[in-house]
Scaffold this active site. Structure first.
Site, PDB file in Angstrom:
ATOM      1  N   GLU A 253     -41.010   4.740 -61.578  1.00 54.62           N
ATOM      2  CA  GLU A 253     -39.552   4.576 -61.623  1.00 54.62           C
ATOM      3  C   GLU A 253     -39.117   3.130 -61.438  1.00 54.62           C
ATOM      4  OE1 GLU A 253     -40.975   7.174 -60.372  1.00 54.62           O
ATOM      5  OE2 GLU A 253     -40.015   8.834 -61.416  1.00 54.62           O
TER       6      GLU A 253
ATOM      7  N   GLN B  77     -36.260  11.272 -64.141  1.00 51.57           N
ATOM      8  CA  GLN B  77     -36.427  12.697 -64.479  1.00 51.57           C
ATOM      9  C   GLN B  77     -35.486  13.565 -63.636  1.00 51.57           C
ATOM     10  OE1 GLN B  77     -40.446  14.996 -64.483  1.00 51.57           O
ATOM     11  NE2 GLN B  77     -39.986  14.205 -66.523  1.00 51.57           N
ATOM     12  N   PHE B  78     -35.346  13.228 -62.396  1.00 55.65           N
ATOM     13  CA  PHE B  78     -34.319  13.802 -61.531  1.00 55.65           C
ATOM     14  C   PHE B  78     -33.674  12.641 -60.773  1.00 55.65           C
ATOM     15  CE2 PHE B  78     -36.811  17.514 -62.367  1.00 55.65           C
ATOM     16  CZ  PHE B  78     -35.954  18.603 -62.224  1.00 55.65           C
ATOM     17  N   ALA B  79     -32.377  12.763 -60.527  1.00 55.96           N
ATOM     18  CA  ALA B  79     -31.676  11.702 -59.796  1.00 55.96           C
ATOM     19  C   ALA B  79     -32.359  11.435 -58.464  1.00 55.96           C
ATOM     20  CB  ALA B  79     -30.223  12.096 -59.555  1.00 55.96           C
ATOM     21  N   ASP B  80     -32.968  12.457 -57.901  1.00 61.50           N
ATOM     22  CA  ASP B  80     -33.637  12.324 -56.604  1.00 61.50           C
ATOM     23  C   ASP B  80     -34.669  11.198 -56.605  1.00 61.50           C
ATOM     24  OD1 ASP B  80     -32.928  15.028 -57.579  1.00 61.50           O
ATOM     25  OD2 ASP B  80     -33.178  15.598 -55.486  1.00 61.50           O
ATOM     26  N   PHE B  81     -35.325  10.981 -57.736  1.00 63.60           N
ATOM     27  CA  PHE B  81     -36.399   9.987 -57.795  1.00 63.60           C
ATOM     28  C   PHE B  81     -35.862   8.569 -57.960  1.00 63.60           C
ATOM     29  CE2 PHE B  81     -38.557  13.825 -59.837  1.00 63.60           C
ATOM     30  CZ  PHE B  81     -38.937  14.325 -58.601  1.00 63.60           C
ATOM     31  N   ILE B  82     -34.565   8.427 -58.040  1.00 62.89           N
ATOM     32  CA  ILE B  82     -33.966   7.096 -58.169  1.00 62.89           C
ATOM     33  C   ILE B  82     -34.280   6.262 -56.928  1.00 62.89           C
ATOM     34  CG2 ILE B  82     -31.679   7.457 -57.121  1.00 62.89           C
ATOM     35  CD1 ILE B  82     -30.520   6.194 -59.765  1.00 62.89           C
TER      36      ILE B  82
ATOM     37  N   GLU C 219     -39.894   9.251 -68.277  1.00 58.87           N
ATOM     38  CA  GLU C 219     -41.038  10.164 -68.255  1.00 58.87           C
ATOM     39  C   GLU C 219     -40.749  11.390 -69.120  1.00 58.87           C
ATOM     40  OE1 GLU C 219     -41.041  10.624 -64.057  1.00 58.87           O
ATOM     41  OE2 GLU C 219     -41.418   8.492 -63.778  1.00 58.87           O
TER      42      GLU C 219
ATOM     43  N   HIS D  69     -34.745  18.143 -55.931  1.00 60.24           N
ATOM     44  CA  HIS D  69     -34.279  18.352 -57.303  1.00 60.24           C
ATOM     45  C   HIS D  69     -32.813  18.771 -57.288  1.00 60.24           C
ATOM     46  CE1 HIS D  69     -38.668  18.642 -57.590  1.00 60.24           C
ATOM     47  NE2 HIS D  69     -38.558  18.315 -58.849  1.00 60.24           N
TER      48      HIS D  69
END
Ligand SMILES: Cc1ncc(C[n+]2csc(CCOP(=O)(O)OP(=O)(O)O)c2C)c(N)n1
Ligand SMILES: Cc1ncc(C[n+]2csc(CCOP(=O)(O)OP(=O)(O)O)c2C)c(N)n1
Ligand SMILES: [Mg+2]
Ligand SMILES: [Mg+2]
Lengths: 327, 327, 327, 327
Positions: free
Chosen positions: A61, A83-88, A30, A130
């Protein structure tokens, strides 16, 4: 070798060099296109390599990872950005069930050369979504490799190694280090091999194992201890799966004392596995229990007061080192 | 989409007979598997596509080796048509080392990149982002190869379906999405899981065409597929073809399928794709008793040989449980 | 108290009793309605409680969890079924990011009383995607509770406790035990409290900690060791998060030796955390290193030969116990 | 869907002025936040909805306390309209204990069940399955309360969107889905992420109606919403309303938004929902200079008071970093 780059620039340079070297390498995610990514990591790539090799994806994702896996089956080497590891967590199934198992269920007749880049970590005022450090979920999954550089040199060298690796690699880049870590980087075909730790400081009294943004406070704490007459050997894991057991054991054979420092929450973070392995294989060498300094078992709060209370720092690390040394 | 003309893509008598052979072989393969499960020779992982063969034959017929397919749990026939020989396929179901997974799997979670076959996980819908990734590589190469991606109507409710079809639409990828709408997802009839009659209309939300056809008419499936393939090869992007059909057996061989009526099953059996096609071929003098006998013995011989081969093929050895995880 | 139920019937009875007791309890998942679930766990519930409280959902694991969370915010107590624990990866984000964090980010002003039931575990010929033990991912996530009963009694009692608990609980029910484990069950309002382990066998030489389907081979191994003069204390964890540290420590204070047995893969399975905690807090009491018997770091293969090679059994457990006792 | 009649749902002068007040308050709140970020007083988590206020006011106006809203990152105004007072809201952004999250979050990841407000994670689309769950409880209760669920056009590409809207459709849930189509997802324009012009048509794939309207016309939004609410309350299921709009600021306050032209921004600023509505009110003699001044001072006083309150409110204390995880 005198060139100095920031950690972020080092990642960018690794991407650019690998894309130049190998037309099968491409990036997707993204805002990675003309915008250059939420953090600017992919800046300039779209201009150089165009729409087809620098793909602005929809917010999807799971598809981003799945698309990468598909492309890898035709010999491509996609580098996917979360975009952030959190969204993995939204692309989780494709990583753990599709990518990690493919070679095994294909009877060894295929490889999955994908890299999933995941900007992770706290201390940047990011709050619950984040700031996460989701590495342990992937260390727990056979078939994956997991890396987490702490220096500009490793950021570049490990990313190049990850792109060239034939296995799915989750690459955790720490946001706190993006502009704070600076240094020389490997040139040409030099890579930092996956699976090999680095000794950042020699010492014979206590071994400290850490990675990512925890290296700085760890080294600072080691410096303080040196002033108190305790020599701490500091090991930067760099690769979390498979982690460099030999390097840890070699150091332990000198020090007989081990501290693990992790920004990840304590329960079932990588420190648990290292501790358990040392228990199993080095019990008789231990002069003190393996200890852990870790994030408490909670979510990363936004408030800097709260985040400060959670993050390991040179004080808490030094205190643990003292305890270990005095044991 | 323009209405499908059954006569648009002409087939020779030879080709028609070949299609017939595949219908018979796939039916026989699944029927044999069903028996093998009852005999305890094949232990699990058997989801037959009996009654749905026209979809596989109509979509796979005439594909190039370079084209990719992303089949599902009932689509064993697609692997056969794309070039996996019957011995290997049967070995897979017997979990023998001569199977695609070297004994690690007795279902269709394995593929062959050289033959253009992707092997999905069990996770429904997870093959669709992968299909998008494969299609994206063809787009990058400006090649006119295509991907055929299969999914059940039940799987069209999974998030991955949405993310994949959206990406395929916006990138205009050369993919034909085949919905095998057999009315049920395990025990649950379509009307309990979606408020639409035709899955095909979902294509509109992704900016390409969808069409619903009779999935038990192998020529209708073939014609629709050829139209979609031509568009895909010509750079006009994806198409969704929904093939209405019915599975005769339970969800798996262990499912007694009490959730449907005998009448419903009987009605659909009366629409069996094989006799329909037999009548058609006889009427056109493509098939006669002699040819039918030839084909039936070839089918029988192939299955017998495959069963014999797989039965006596070597079992995996314990080390295979942990090998082939990493390249 | 003389009534005996199978583990599966015990789960069903817990659901039925809680649904009768509290109109806010309802169940949802794939095929849980008239069909009664892939394993028959919810059989009869649809007939008794109707469409609204026994919801056949589309194939949408993420939505199933998300819907449960939504309903919980209006005071409902949904019990969501994943058809197999393996598919929990598809609902992962909603569990770890939505459910686990909600109370924290709401400043403690809300609760999330949902249960996610996940039929897990191998030794049933399920292969890669019908045999997984995904508990560690959730043990690593603060804000969740995780339970894993090994007896019919606990299956019922823990499910009732989970439904009444105000926190999100992931309930792992082991498929191997469904029809094999049988016994009395709690009646009326009796529950099995979350967070409390059970000592299944007293002993003073070695402590063995296990859970789920590993209890049977563990107890068998303990019996064997008894014949050899070694008394093994066997603890059934029952709850994995938070696990009952006190029970383990109490036993360790007698035995000074600890073995952890888990069906989950070794690296970062719960054994790692238990070992690390014992290291930190009980180092001086240990007469031998804490050891682990675990699934090797690989995926569950289908072949019974391969699966047999992977699964811990009474032999491998007994061997580890002997090693510990002799240390 | 029948075309929206702007006059169908009548509003009194008082109501019109109230709407005007909300437009002004929400604008002022976001503008003030933007300044507070620049001043370093609010540290992060600020995604203003400046330019999009008509959507919030038009959809939230007249909702019942029992109705639920599921707002997104830009929808701070929705929380205000649903009953969170300005002091609490500002405290949330200042990460103070008087905020909804007790200082753990400075964004909109918190809700208030008593006011019918759900607080989502950061994960886009993840609020939609939750909305479905909330809606499902109203259906179970045969109540005529409704849920309003918001999402960006970018988030409409996430898997959760699909799973949630499908469930809402098949269960005919009382939900109004509001797409805030502001043309961009962060830096990426709509046409790069979907091959359709109107997100509204996606509703067809779920069996309910979708309509695209001018999202900068508060009365158009109100009329469309009232129509959809009436249907939802009457048991006729969900509606998707796509509100075309534009965000004036960057994605977050740190984004300079170089990806769009000044002309485009200017064009959309000329469609500012507030002056349009002002002119309308003046022409109808609902608003005069005197009333305008009154409203403006009320707005200013409210914001001033909120900032003062939040500034001097107590910071969280370190223990708050680990409390409120479990009930
Ligand atoms: C993500 C996921 N959830 C649940 C399942 C369990 N499951 C296997 S097949 C099936 C029904 C599939 O229905 P459909 O997609 O219509 O295909 P069909 O079996 O009818 O061919 C279910 C629920 C699964 N494999 N993957
Ligand atoms: C699952 C997920 N992926 C990525 C992000 C990062 N992200 C935050 S907002 C945003 C753009 C959202 O676009 P849209 O849905 O159109 O809403 P808008 O911001 O335009 O109001 C992105 C990519 C996220 N929050 N969640
Ligand atoms: Mg089906
Ligand atoms: Mg947008």
């Amino acid at each position: 070798m005198s060139k100095e780059l920031s950690y972020l620039e080092a990642i960018r340079e690794a991407l650019a060099e690998e894309m130049r070297r190998d037309p099968k390498v491409f990036v997707l995610g993204e805002d990675v296109g003309p915008y250059g990514g939420a953090f600017g990591v992919t800046q300039g790539l779209h201009e150089e390599f165009g729409d087809l090799r620098v793909v602005d994806t929809p917010i999807s994702e799971s598809a981003i990872v799945g698309i990468s896996i598909g492309a890898s089956q035709r010999g491509y080497r996609p580098v996917a950005e979360m975009q952030f590891a959190d969204f993995i967590s939204c692309g989780f199934d494709q990583i753990v069930n599709q990518a990690a198992t493919l070679r095994f269920r294909y009877g060894g007749r295929a490889t999955v050369p994908i890299v999933v880049r995941a900007p992770s970590g706290g201390n940047v005022g990011g709050g619950l979504y984040h700031s996460q450090n989701p590495e342990a979920w992937f260390i727990h999954r056979p078939g994956l490799k997991v890396v987490a550089p702490s220096t500009a040199f490793d950021a570049k060298g490990l990313l190049k190694a990850a792109i060239r690796d034939d296995n799915p690699v989750v690459y955790f880049e720490h946001k706190y280090l993006y502009r704070r870590a600076k240094g020389p980087v490997p040139e040409g075909d030099e890579v930092v091999p996956i699976g090999v730790a680095a000794t950042r400081r020699e010492g014979s009294d206590v071994t400290l194992v850490a990675y990512g943004a925890m290296m700085t406070p760890s080294l600072e704490a080691a410096d303080r201890l040196a002033k108190e007459g305790v020599e701490v050997e500091v090991i930067d894991l760099r690769t979390l799966l498979p982690f460099d057991k030999d390097a840890i054991f070699r150091s332990l054979d000198k020090t007989n004392r081990l501290l693990i420092v992790q920004e990840d929450v304590k329960t079932l973070g990588i420190g648990a596995e290292i501790s358990a392995v040392v228990m199993e294989e080095k019990f008789d060498r231990l002069d003190a229990p393996v200890m852990r300094v870790a994030y408490p078992d909670t979510h990363p709060p936004f408030s800097h007061i709260l985040e400060g209370a959670n993050l390991p720092n040179a004080d808490t690390i030094a205190a643990a080192l003292r305890k270990l040394a005095a044991y | 989409m323009p209405p499908i003309k059954r006569t648009k893509f002409k087939l020779t008598s030879e080709q028609l007979l070949e299609m017939f052979y595949w219908l018979k072989l796939i039916r026989a393969f699944d029927e044999r598997l069903s028996i093998l499960v009852k005999q305890g020779k094949v232990r699990s992982g058997v989801y037959t596509g009996i009654g749905q063969e026209a979809i596989i034959v109509g979509t796979c017929f005439g594909l190039r080796r370079e084209d990719f397919i992303c089949p599902l749990h009932r689509d064993l026939g697609a692997l056969l048509m794309k070039g996996v020989d019957a011995r290997t396929m049967m070995s897979q179901m017997f979990a023998k080392t001569t199977g695609l997974s070297k004994g690690r799997d007795s279902a269709l979670h394995s593929g062959v990149n050289e033959l253009g076959i992707f092997g999905n996980t069990s996770m429904l819908g997870a093959n669709l982002p992968v299909a998008a990734g494969l299609g994206y590589t063809f787009k990058m190469e400006k090649s006119d190869n295509v991907v055929i991606a299969y999914f059940g109507e039940g799987a069209s409710n999974v998030g991955d379906f949405h993310e994949a079809l959206n990406f395929a639409g916006v990138q205009q990828l050369p993919i034909v999405f085949i919905c095998e709408n057999n009315q049920y997802a395990y025990s649950v009839p379509l009307e309990k899981t979606m408020a639409i009659d035709d899955v095909a209309i979902r294509a509109e939300g992704y900016g390409f065409d969808g069409v619903a056809i009779n999935g038990n008419d192998v020529l209708a499936v073939y014609q629709a597929t050829q139209g979609a393939l031509a568009r895909a090869r010509g750079g006009d992007g994806p198409t969704l073809i929904e093939c209405k059909t019915y599975r005769w057996h339970g969800h798996s061989e262990h499912d007694k399928a009490f959730y449907r009526t005998d009448e419903e099953l009987a009605m659909w059996k009366s629409r069996d794709p094989i006799p329909t096609f037999t009548t058609y071929l006889r009427a056109r003098h493509v098939l006669d008793d002699q040819k039918l006998k030839e084909i039936e013995s070839k089918v029988e011989a192939t299955i017998e040989d495959a069963v014999e081969f797989a039965s006596s093929a070597p079992d995996p050895s314990p080390e295979d449980a942990v090998s082939d995880l990493y390249a």
